[in-house]
Design a protein around this motif. Structure first.
Motif, PDB file in Angstrom:
ATOM      1  N   GLY A 192      -2.363 -12.355   4.838  1.00  0.00           N
ATOM      2  CA  GLY A 192      -1.178 -12.906   5.517  1.00  0.00           C
ATOM      3  C   GLY A 192       0.126 -12.359   4.971  1.00  0.00           C
ATOM      4  O   GLY A 192       1.101 -13.100   4.818  1.00  0.00           O
ATOM      5  N   VAL A 193       0.171 -11.070   4.661  1.00  0.00           N
ATOM      6  CA  VAL A 193       1.355 -10.496   4.015  1.00  0.00           C
ATOM      7  C   VAL A 193       2.569 -10.514   4.953  1.00  0.00           C
ATOM      8  O   VAL A 193       3.667 -10.902   4.560  1.00  0.00           O
ATOM      9  N   ARG A 194       2.359 -10.091   6.170  1.00  0.00           N
ATOM     10  CA  ARG A 194       3.468 -10.052   7.126  1.00  0.00           C
ATOM     11  C   ARG A 194       3.381 -11.268   8.054  1.00  0.00           C
ATOM     12  O   ARG A 194       2.294 -11.797   8.303  1.00  0.00           O
ATOM     13  N   PRO A 195       4.515 -11.708   8.591  1.00  0.00           N
ATOM     14  CA  PRO A 195       4.506 -12.942   9.381  1.00  0.00           C
ATOM     15  C   PRO A 195       4.059 -12.738  10.827  1.00  0.00           C
ATOM     16  O   PRO A 195       4.154 -11.631  11.366  1.00  0.00           O
ATOM     17  N   PHE A 256       1.739 -14.085   1.172  1.00  0.00           N
ATOM     18  CA  PHE A 256       2.870 -13.809   2.053  1.00  0.00           C
ATOM     19  C   PHE A 256       3.977 -13.088   1.273  1.00  0.00           C
ATOM     20  O   PHE A 256       4.235 -13.393   0.112  1.00  0.00           O
ATOM     21  N   CYS A 257       4.618 -12.159   1.920  1.00  0.00           N
ATOM     22  CA  CYS A 257       5.656 -11.329   1.275  1.00  0.00           C
ATOM     23  C   CYS A 257       6.852 -12.176   0.865  1.00  0.00           C
ATOM     24  O   CYS A 257       7.577 -12.702   1.706  1.00  0.00           O
ATOM     25  N   ILE A 258       7.085 -12.275  -0.430  1.00  0.00           N
ATOM     26  CA  ILE A 258       8.172 -13.131  -0.925  1.00  0.00           C
ATOM     27  C   ILE A 258       9.545 -12.553  -0.558  1.00  0.00           C
ATOM     28  O   ILE A 258      10.536 -13.268  -0.458  1.00  0.00           O
ATOM     29  N   PHE A 259       9.575 -11.242  -0.306  1.00  0.00           N
ATOM     30  CA  PHE A 259      10.849 -10.589   0.026  1.00  0.00           C
ATOM     31  C   PHE A 259      11.349 -10.978   1.419  1.00  0.00           C
ATOM     32  O   PHE A 259      12.526 -10.830   1.732  1.00  0.00           O
ATOM     33  N   GLU A 260      10.446 -11.504   2.264  1.00  0.00           N
ATOM     34  CA  GLU A 260      10.908 -11.991   3.572  1.00  0.00           C
ATOM     35  C   GLU A 260      11.962 -13.075   3.348  1.00  0.00           C
ATOM     36  O   GLU A 260      12.958 -13.137   4.059  1.00  0.00           O
ATOM     37  N   SER A 402       7.293   0.114  -5.901  1.00  0.00           N
ATOM     38  CA  SER A 402       7.402   0.380  -4.474  1.00  0.00           C
ATOM     39  C   SER A 402       6.509  -0.588  -3.708  1.00  0.00           C
ATOM     40  O   SER A 402       5.567  -1.144  -4.256  1.00  0.00           O
ATOM     41  N   CYS A 403       6.839  -0.737  -2.419  1.00  0.00           N
ATOM     42  CA  CYS A 403       5.998  -1.547  -1.541  1.00  0.00           C
ATOM     43  C   CYS A 403       5.095  -0.622  -0.732  1.00  0.00           C
ATOM     44  O   CYS A 403       5.549   0.398  -0.219  1.00  0.00           O
ATOM     45  N   PHE A 404       3.828  -0.994  -0.611  1.00  0.00           N
ATOM     46  CA  PHE A 404       2.881  -0.219   0.207  1.00  0.00           C
ATOM     47  C   PHE A 404       2.378  -1.052   1.386  1.00  0.00           C
ATOM     48  O   PHE A 404       1.417  -0.675   2.034  1.00  0.00           O
ATOM     49  N   TYR A 405       3.046  -2.182   1.618  1.00  0.00           N
ATOM     50  CA  TYR A 405       2.542  -3.117   2.623  1.00  0.00           C
ATOM     51  C   TYR A 405       3.498  -3.270   3.809  1.00  0.00           C
ATOM     52  O   TYR A 405       3.655  -4.358   4.357  1.00  0.00           O
ATOM     53  N   GLY A 406       4.186  -2.184   4.149  1.00  0.00           N
ATOM     54  CA  GLY A 406       4.961  -2.235   5.383  1.00  0.00           C
ATOM     55  C   GLY A 406       6.457  -2.327   5.191  1.00  0.00           C
ATOM     56  O   GLY A 406       7.184  -2.622   6.141  1.00  0.00           O
ATOM     57  N   ILE A 407       6.921  -2.092   3.966  1.00  0.00           N
ATOM     58  CA  ILE A 407       8.354  -2.088   3.713  1.00  0.00           C
ATOM     59  C   ILE A 407       8.739  -0.705   3.232  1.00  0.00           C
ATOM     60  O   ILE A 407       8.052  -0.115   2.397  1.00  0.00           O
ATOM     61  N   ASP A 408       9.837  -0.208   3.755  1.00  0.00           N
ATOM     62  CA  ASP A 408      10.284   1.129   3.386  1.00  0.00           C
ATOM     63  C   ASP A 408      10.986   1.058   2.032  1.00  0.00           C
ATOM     64  O   ASP A 408      12.045   0.428   1.912  1.00  0.00           O
ATOM     65  N   PHE A 458       2.460 -15.823  -3.663  1.00  0.00           N
ATOM     66  CA  PHE A 458       3.058 -14.862  -2.723  1.00  0.00           C
ATOM     67  C   PHE A 458       2.688 -13.447  -3.158  1.00  0.00           C
ATOM     68  O   PHE A 458       2.294 -13.220  -4.302  1.00  0.00           O
ATOM     69  N   CYS A 459       2.915 -12.483  -2.251  1.00  0.00           N
ATOM     70  CA  CYS A 459       2.944 -11.097  -2.718  1.00  0.00           C
ATOM     71  C   CYS A 459       4.295 -10.893  -3.390  1.00  0.00           C
ATOM     72  O   CYS A 459       5.341 -11.199  -2.804  1.00  0.00           O
ATOM     73  N   ASP A 460       4.276 -10.399  -4.609  1.00  0.00           N
ATOM     74  CA  ASP A 460       5.522 -10.099  -5.321  1.00  0.00           C
ATOM     75  C   ASP A 460       5.376  -8.756  -6.035  1.00  0.00           C
ATOM     76  O   ASP A 460       5.992  -8.512  -7.074  1.00  0.00           O
ATOM     77  N   ALA A 461       4.542  -7.885  -5.451  1.00  0.00           N
ATOM     78  CA  ALA A 461       4.172  -6.641  -6.134  1.00  0.00           C
ATOM     79  C   ALA A 461       5.375  -5.756  -6.448  1.00  0.00           C
ATOM     80  O   ALA A 461       5.361  -5.021  -7.439  1.00  0.00           O
ATOM     81  N   CYS A 462       6.435  -5.827  -5.646  1.00  0.00           N
ATOM     82  CA  CYS A 462       7.575  -4.947  -5.936  1.00  0.00           C
ATOM     83  C   CYS A 462       8.338  -5.410  -7.176  1.00  0.00           C
ATOM     84  O   CYS A 462       9.172  -4.679  -7.700  1.00  0.00           O
ATOM     85  N   PHE A 463       8.030  -6.627  -7.644  1.00  0.00           N
ATOM     86  CA  PHE A 463       8.636  -7.112  -8.896  1.00  0.00           C
ATOM     87  C   PHE A 463       7.655  -7.061 -10.061  1.00  0.00           C
ATOM     88  O   PHE A 463       8.063  -7.105 -11.217  1.00  0.00           O
TER      89      PHE A 463
HETATM   90 FE1  SF4 Z   1       6.958  -7.827   0.176  1.00  0.00          FE
HETATM   91 FE2  SF4 Z   1       7.386  -6.635  -2.175  1.00  0.00          FE
HETATM   92 FE3  SF4 Z   1       4.912  -7.403  -1.449  1.00  0.00          FE
HETATM   93 FE4  SF4 Z   1       6.113  -5.367  -0.231  1.00  0.00          FE
HETATM   94  S1  SF4 Z   1       5.484  -5.445  -2.388  1.00  0.00           S
HETATM   95  S2  SF4 Z   1       4.964  -7.015   0.745  1.00  0.00           S
HETATM   96  S3  SF4 Z   1       8.267  -6.048  -0.206  1.00  0.00           S
HETATM   97  S4  SF4 Z   1       6.713  -8.717  -1.861  1.00  0.00           S
END
Ligand code: SF4
Length: 486
Positions: A192-195, A256-260, A402-408, A458-463
């Motif tokens: 459920g990464v993207r809404p 879920f992507c916390i950056f949303e 970096s994000c590999f799940y749909g964010i540039d 949440f997904c917080d991989a970019c942090f």
């Molecule tokens: Fe969102 Fe960051 Fe996860 Fe990409 S890596 S889905 S921007 S939280």
């Protein structure tokens, strides 16, 4: 060119918004409106595929904004039917070319099928190479086309079984809308990464109109009621007999992507039960609790820093002022700069409001620092406007991956926080102090007790670099870059 290219604003970029309609006389028009509300999720291109009587599909795609592509009555007249799917594109994979604009459409044995995808597949390269070896001819360079070929070669007989067969082979983040002659389909990946949300509109004819959309703001624009979020790993099949939910994947923890909440979503959207605007204010308040410094004024970096700055100012008891004004009416490129005026680029988009800054100790609130290039220029501008001190507060933790799940996102080497500690970043940006919200603080602002390290909520991989979904397409060299240490 002196540029105001939105890709050059030193932000992470959401890419792609999806929208789908079932059972409405103006399905394509509703889809165009929905895509317009989702314009922030992708500005490079948009497309709509509609389904008319007799199983005839109609399609229109174009580069540029939704209004440019679907503002013409003749175009809309060419999209008849009571069902449609649409897509806004911000390229992460595949170059910007019309052949990459979604929804993708293909004719199968069972008839036509259109699909729009928000997210990024992390094994698309591996799958693509295998499919090409088997003789599949790819028409685009997007990862999303992998879905089309996997459906085509599936040995299952029903459309749903073929789709499930395809989905079980892909890894990554995906929210999909699909349309075939018989149903509108919505899918969210098992994490459920993207809404993806479901809405409905009362319909005089009896059966409701169903809507699928990336965000609730797209339901609002067409007057639809929010019904619910599509669950992680859920497939909804909507046809004239109603809505069916299928959950064919093994249950996985939601990521879920916390950056949303921090930046991508429109502030008037509600995601997973949480209003984005209120969440951003709470994040700002938490940031103030963690790192407030004596100041005369709290100033947002517009537009994305605004709700967090409001929350920060209220919590700190310091006046909130618009010390930076954003110009919304600039095109992507402007004039050919000479060396003497190249530094003026940032002023195309942002201007200092001297009256609010001169002689003041300023807390500047922004949502993130990516490369740091824009932050440095804004700080310089605020100082030139007479600020006595500039303290930067960031409503996300340092973006180190970096994000590999749909964010540039840029590569890790270009991320300022991947290369420098906070003190060095403060020097490079030119501020008197710099602080980021803590990861636990961010989770608290989102209603959690803190980050559960064993099972992050949440997904917080970019942090954190904690990539929950395998990065199959990234070979050893890239993996080393992923591991770059400070
Ligand atoms: Fe969102 Fe960051 Fe996860 Fe990409 S890596 S889905 S921007 S939280």
């Amino acid at each position: 060119m002196l540029t105001t290219d939105p890709h050059d604003d030193d932000k992470f970029h959401e890419e792609c918004g999806v929208f789908g309609v079932w059972n409405h006389a103006d399905a394509a028009a509703l889809t165009a409106l929905g895509l317009h509300a989702l314009q922030h999720r992708g500005q490079e291109a948009s497309g709509i595929v509609s389904l008319a009587g007799g199983g005839t599909f109609h399609q229109h795609r174009g580069l540029g904004l939704v209004g440019d592509n679907f503002g013409d009555a003749k175009v809309m007249a060419g999209l008849p039917g009571r069902a449609a799917v649409g897509h806004n594109r911000y390229a992460t994979t595949g170059e910007t070319a019309l052949r990459n604009v979604q929804p993708l459409y293909a004719d199968f044995e069972f008839g036509g099928f259109a699909v729009g995808h928000n997210g990024n597949l992390t094994n698309a390269g591996v799958l693509r190479r295998a499919l090409v070896k088997r003789g599949c001819l790819f028409q685009s360079s997007t990862d999303s086309e992998v879905f089309v070929h996997l459906i085509a070669i599936s040995l299952y007989s029903t459309v749903l079984d073929r789709l499930i067969d395809a989905l079980k082979q892909v890894q990554g983040a995906y929210s999909l809308v699909g349309l075939h002659n018989g149903a509108l389909i919505g899918v969210r990946d098992p994490s459920g990464v993207r809404p993806l949300v479901l809405g409905s509109l009362a319909n005089a004819a009896g059966a409701p109109t169903w809507i699928l959309a990336s965000e609730t703001c797209a339901l609002d624009i067409v007057g639809a009621e929010f019904v619910r979020d599509i669950d992680p790993g859920e497939i909804v099949v909507i046809d004239d007999s109603g809505l069916r939910s299928v959950k064919p994947f093994e249950t996985q923890p939601s990521r879920f992507c916390i950056f949303e909440y921090i930046y991508f979503a429109r502030p008037d959207s509600v995601m997973e039960g949480t209003g984005v605007y209120e969440a951003r204010k709470r994040i700002g308040a938490e940031l103030a609790r963690e790192s407030h410094v004596a100041a005369d004024v709290v100033v947002p970096v517009p537009d994305s820093g605004v709700p967090a700055a409001m929350g920060y100012a209220a919590q700190a008891g310091v006046p909130y002022e618009l010390g930076i004004i954003r110009n919304h009416y600039v095109g992507r490129t402007f004039i050919e700069p000479t060396d003497q005026i190249r530094h003026l680029g940032v002023k195309l988009k942002h201007s200092a409001n001297r009256a609010m800054l001169d002689g003041k100790r300023v807390v500047l609130v922004d949502d993130s620092i990516v490369r740091g290039t824009t932050s440095r220029k804004i700080v310089e501008m605020v100082r030139q406007a007479g600020a006595a001190e500039v303290h930067m507060r960031i409503s996300s933790p340092p973006t180190t991956h970096s994000c590999f799940y749909g964010i540039d996102t840029p590569s890790r080497r270009q991320l300022l926080a991947a290369q420098h500690d906070v003190a060095a970043m403060a020097r490079l940006i030119g501020v008197d102090s710099l602080a980021f919200i803590s990861l636990d603080g961010l989770y608290r602002a989102l209603g959690q007790p803190g980050r559960n390290a064993a099972q992050p909520q949440f997904c917080d991989a970019c942090f954190t670099g904690d990539y929950a979904i395998p990065l199959t397409d990234w070979p050893a060299e890239s993996a080393r870059e992923l591991q770059v240490s400070k």
